[in-house]
Design a protein around this motif. Structure first.
Motif, PDB file in Angstrom:
ATOM      1  N   PHE A  88       0.838  -1.201   0.000  1.00  0.00           N
ATOM      2  CA  PHE A  88       0.000   0.000   0.000  1.00  0.00           C
ATOM      3  C   PHE A  88       0.875   1.253   0.000  1.00  0.00           C
ATOM      4  O   PHE A  88       0.646   2.178  -0.782  1.00  0.00           O
ATOM      5  CB  PHE A  88      -0.913  -0.006   1.226  1.00  0.00           C
ATOM      6  CG  PHE A  88      -1.570   1.319   1.498  1.00  0.00           C
ATOM      7  CD1 PHE A  88      -2.706   1.689   0.804  1.00  0.00           C
ATOM      8  CD2 PHE A  88      -1.029   2.199   2.431  1.00  0.00           C
ATOM      9  CE1 PHE A  88      -3.309   2.920   1.034  1.00  0.00           C
ATOM     10  CE2 PHE A  88      -1.618   3.424   2.668  1.00  0.00           C
ATOM     11  CZ  PHE A  88      -2.759   3.790   1.963  1.00  0.00           C
ATOM     12  N   LYS A  89       1.863   1.274   0.875  1.00  0.00           N
ATOM     13  CA  LYS A  89       2.732   2.447   0.991  1.00  0.00           C
ATOM     14  C   LYS A  89       3.477   2.710  -0.315  1.00  0.00           C
ATOM     15  O   LYS A  89       3.648   3.867  -0.729  1.00  0.00           O
ATOM     16  CB  LYS A  89       3.723   2.236   2.134  1.00  0.00           C
ATOM     17  CG  LYS A  89       4.592   3.446   2.450  1.00  0.00           C
ATOM     18  CD  LYS A  89       5.498   3.158   3.637  1.00  0.00           C
ATOM     19  CE  LYS A  89       6.392   4.356   3.939  1.00  0.00           C
ATOM     20  NZ  LYS A  89       7.285   4.088   5.104  1.00  0.00           N
ATOM     21  N   LEU A  90       3.886   1.647  -0.996  1.00  0.00           N
ATOM     22  CA  LEU A  90       4.666   1.777  -2.223  1.00  0.00           C
ATOM     23  C   LEU A  90       3.794   2.167  -3.417  1.00  0.00           C
ATOM     24  O   LEU A  90       4.186   3.015  -4.235  1.00  0.00           O
ATOM     25  CB  LEU A  90       5.389   0.455  -2.506  1.00  0.00           C
ATOM     26  CG  LEU A  90       6.269   0.398  -3.763  1.00  0.00           C
ATOM     27  CD1 LEU A  90       7.450   1.352  -3.614  1.00  0.00           C
ATOM     28  CD2 LEU A  90       6.763  -1.023  -4.010  1.00  0.00           C
ATOM     29  N   LYS A  91       2.602   1.575  -3.517  1.00  0.00           N
ATOM     30  CA  LYS A  91       1.820   1.710  -4.741  1.00  0.00           C
ATOM     31  C   LYS A  91       0.623   2.654  -4.645  1.00  0.00           C
ATOM     32  O   LYS A  91       0.175   3.180  -5.659  1.00  0.00           O
ATOM     33  CB  LYS A  91       1.322   0.328  -5.187  1.00  0.00           C
ATOM     34  CG  LYS A  91       2.433  -0.656  -5.507  1.00  0.00           C
ATOM     35  CD  LYS A  91       1.859  -1.998  -5.942  1.00  0.00           C
ATOM     36  CE  LYS A  91       2.957  -2.985  -6.299  1.00  0.00           C
ATOM     37  NZ  LYS A  91       2.413  -4.306  -6.728  1.00  0.00           N
ATOM     38  N   LEU A  92       0.096   2.874  -3.455  1.00  0.00           N
ATOM     39  CA  LEU A  92      -1.170   3.604  -3.346  1.00  0.00           C
ATOM     40  C   LEU A  92      -1.098   4.887  -2.520  1.00  0.00           C
ATOM     41  O   LEU A  92      -1.826   5.844  -2.805  1.00  0.00           O
ATOM     42  CB  LEU A  92      -2.251   2.694  -2.748  1.00  0.00           C
ATOM     43  CG  LEU A  92      -2.601   1.447  -3.570  1.00  0.00           C
ATOM     44  CD1 LEU A  92      -3.556   0.551  -2.791  1.00  0.00           C
ATOM     45  CD2 LEU A  92      -3.222   1.845  -4.900  1.00  0.00           C
ATOM     46  N   ALA A  93      -0.267   4.913  -1.496  1.00  0.00           N
ATOM     47  CA  ALA A  93      -0.238   6.069  -0.595  1.00  0.00           C
ATOM     48  C   ALA A  93       0.056   7.362  -1.339  1.00  0.00           C
ATOM     49  O   ALA A  93      -0.567   8.400  -1.084  1.00  0.00           O
ATOM     50  CB  ALA A  93       0.785   5.840   0.518  1.00  0.00           C
ATOM     51  N   GLY A  94       1.010   7.325  -2.269  1.00  0.00           N
ATOM     52  CA  GLY A  94       1.367   8.526  -3.016  1.00  0.00           C
ATOM     53  C   GLY A  94       0.204   9.071  -3.823  1.00  0.00           C
ATOM     54  O   GLY A  94      -0.035  10.287  -3.868  1.00  0.00           O
ATOM     55  N   ASP A  95      -0.561   8.180  -4.464  1.00  0.00           N
ATOM     56  CA  ASP A  95      -1.720   8.612  -5.253  1.00  0.00           C
ATOM     57  C   ASP A  95      -2.808   9.208  -4.367  1.00  0.00           C
ATOM     58  O   ASP A  95      -3.469  10.175  -4.751  1.00  0.00           O
ATOM     59  CB  ASP A  95      -2.291   7.431  -6.046  1.00  0.00           C
ATOM     60  CG  ASP A  95      -1.385   7.009  -7.188  1.00  0.00           C
ATOM     61  OD1 ASP A  95      -0.645   7.873  -7.703  1.00  0.00           O
ATOM     62  OD2 ASP A  95      -1.403   5.823  -7.557  1.00  0.00           O
ATOM     63  N   LEU A  96      -2.981   8.632  -3.189  1.00  0.00           N
ATOM     64  CA  LEU A  96      -4.014   9.139  -2.289  1.00  0.00           C
ATOM     65  C   LEU A  96      -3.645  10.496  -1.692  1.00  0.00           C
ATOM     66  O   LEU A  96      -4.520  11.286  -1.345  1.00  0.00           O
ATOM     67  CB  LEU A  96      -4.273   8.135  -1.162  1.00  0.00           C
ATOM     68  CG  LEU A  96      -5.042   6.870  -1.539  1.00  0.00           C
ATOM     69  CD1 LEU A  96      -5.060   5.889  -0.382  1.00  0.00           C
ATOM     70  CD2 LEU A  96      -6.470   7.202  -1.969  1.00  0.00           C
ATOM     71  N   GLN A  97      -2.356  10.771  -1.574  1.00  0.00           N
ATOM     72  CA  GLN A  97      -1.917  12.006  -0.924  1.00  0.00           C
ATOM     73  C   GLN A  97      -1.441  13.074  -1.910  1.00  0.00           C
ATOM     74  O   GLN A  97      -0.996  14.137  -1.499  1.00  0.00           O
ATOM     75  CB  GLN A  97      -0.811  11.698   0.089  1.00  0.00           C
ATOM     76  CG  GLN A  97      -1.309  10.838   1.247  1.00  0.00           C
ATOM     77  CD  GLN A  97      -0.271  10.603   2.322  1.00  0.00           C
ATOM     78  OE1 GLN A  97       0.815  10.111   2.046  1.00  0.00           O
ATOM     79  NE2 GLN A  97      -0.595  10.959   3.556  1.00  0.00           N
ATOM     80  N   ALA A  98      -1.575  12.785  -3.212  1.00  0.00           N
ATOM     81  CA  ALA A  98      -1.159  13.758  -4.225  1.00  0.00           C
ATOM     82  C   ALA A  98      -2.092  14.965  -4.220  1.00  0.00           C
ATOM     83  O   ALA A  98      -3.250  14.888  -3.785  1.00  0.00           O
ATOM     84  CB  ALA A  98      -1.145  13.100  -5.600  1.00  0.00           C
ATOM     85  N   GLU A  99      -1.594  16.072  -4.722  1.00  0.00           N
ATOM     86  CA  GLU A  99      -2.364  17.321  -4.764  1.00  0.00           C
ATOM     87  C   GLU A  99      -3.638  17.150  -5.585  1.00  0.00           C
ATOM     88  O   GLU A  99      -3.671  16.416  -6.575  1.00  0.00           O
ATOM     89  CB  GLU A  99      -1.498  18.427  -5.383  1.00  0.00           C
ATOM     90  CG  GLU A  99      -2.071  19.817  -5.259  1.00  0.00           C
ATOM     91  CD  GLU A  99      -1.123  20.882  -5.773  1.00  0.00           C
ATOM     92  OE1 GLU A  99      -1.061  21.051  -7.005  1.00  0.00           O
ATOM     93  OE2 GLU A  99      -0.445  21.526  -4.950  1.00  0.00           O
ATOM     94  N   LEU A 100      -4.699  17.824  -5.191  1.00  0.00           N
ATOM     95  CA  LEU A 100      -5.968  17.752  -5.898  1.00  0.00           C
ATOM     96  C   LEU A 100      -5.958  18.674  -7.112  1.00  0.00           C
ATOM     97  O   LEU A 100      -5.115  19.566  -7.228  1.00  0.00           O
ATOM     98  CB  LEU A 100      -7.115  18.133  -4.960  1.00  0.00           C
ATOM     99  CG  LEU A 100      -7.261  17.300  -3.692  1.00  0.00           C
ATOM    100  CD1 LEU A 100      -8.425  17.806  -2.863  1.00  0.00           C
ATOM    101  CD2 LEU A 100      -7.458  15.825  -4.017  1.00  0.00           C
TER     102      LEU A 100
END
Length: 215
Positions: free
Chosen positions: A136-148
């Motif tokens: 999750f941290k590697l593949k998804l966290a970045g997408d969820l926390q990216a700027e809107l």
């Protein structure tokens, strides 16, 4: 054990400590309560060892609850455990009203994060239910926390990845219609806590049950 001649199993010892000891309390008070309950259990034990079941049956729960473990139980959908922990949290508090409002504030923040993450999962087409934290941290966290879009601030941008994973797993359990109703659930609970309910503990328990319920 030396005084009473009766030993105690490791799981019974942990449960006795959980029910008697409190952080922030004078050491002598906590240890005296622990010792007194041990002696009582030793007199009641049938055999050379105190079992956990005897502790659960005899010792009143006067310990303290970890509010973060309570929130984790809600996030994981363990409704029965969450409600039991909530009852214990309020019962052990010196000011139940303040404790109730404080936990509701924490729970409302969790709900806002749930709504945000649920919306991002749909908007960005991200997979649900990845239980492995490292993946999750590697593949998804970045997408969820990216700027809107439009440079707007992401409401979960500063959340620690471990907490974000908890919110993500909880959001994964919710169907979209339930997430859409979540802000109303929170508002309704707040109104009930502030005077529209004769029993505010029931209002808080109702919200916890709803949050732990899906799936």
């Amino acid at each position: 054990e030396a005084q009473t001649g009766v030993a105690i199993s490791s799981d019974a010892l942990q449960e006795l400590a959980r029910r008697t000891l409190r952080q922030g309390e004078q050491h002598a008070d906590s240890t005296a309560r622990f010792a007194g309950e041990y002696r009582k259990l030793a007199e009641l034990a049938e055999g050379p060892r105190i079992a956990r079941r005897l502790v659960e049956d005899v010792v009143e729960d006067r310990g303290e609850e970890d509010v973060w473990q309570l929130l984790d139980a809600v996030a994981a959908g363990r409704g029965g455990e969450a409600l039991e922990r909530m009852t214990r949290f309020l019962r052990s508090s010196e000011d139940p009203l303040a404790a109730r409002l404080s936990f509701f504030s924490l729970l409302a923040g969790f709900c806002r994060q749930l709504v945000a993450v649920g919306g991002l999962l749909v908007e960005r087409g991200l997979p649900r239910g990845e239980a492995n934290y490292n993946k999750f941290k590697l593949k998804l966290a970045g997408d969820l926390q990216a700027e809107l879009a439009g440079g707007r601030k992401n409401p979960v941008a500063g959340l620690h990845p471990f907490r974000l994973h908890r919110v993500y797993l909880a959001a994964s359990r919710f169907p979209a219609p339930a997430l859409a109703e979540l802000p109303w659930w929170v508002l309704e609970t707040e109104l009930r806590l502030k005077g529209e309910s004769g029993d505010p503990d029931v209002a808080l328990a109702d919200l916890i049950a709803r949050l732990a319920g899906p799936g």
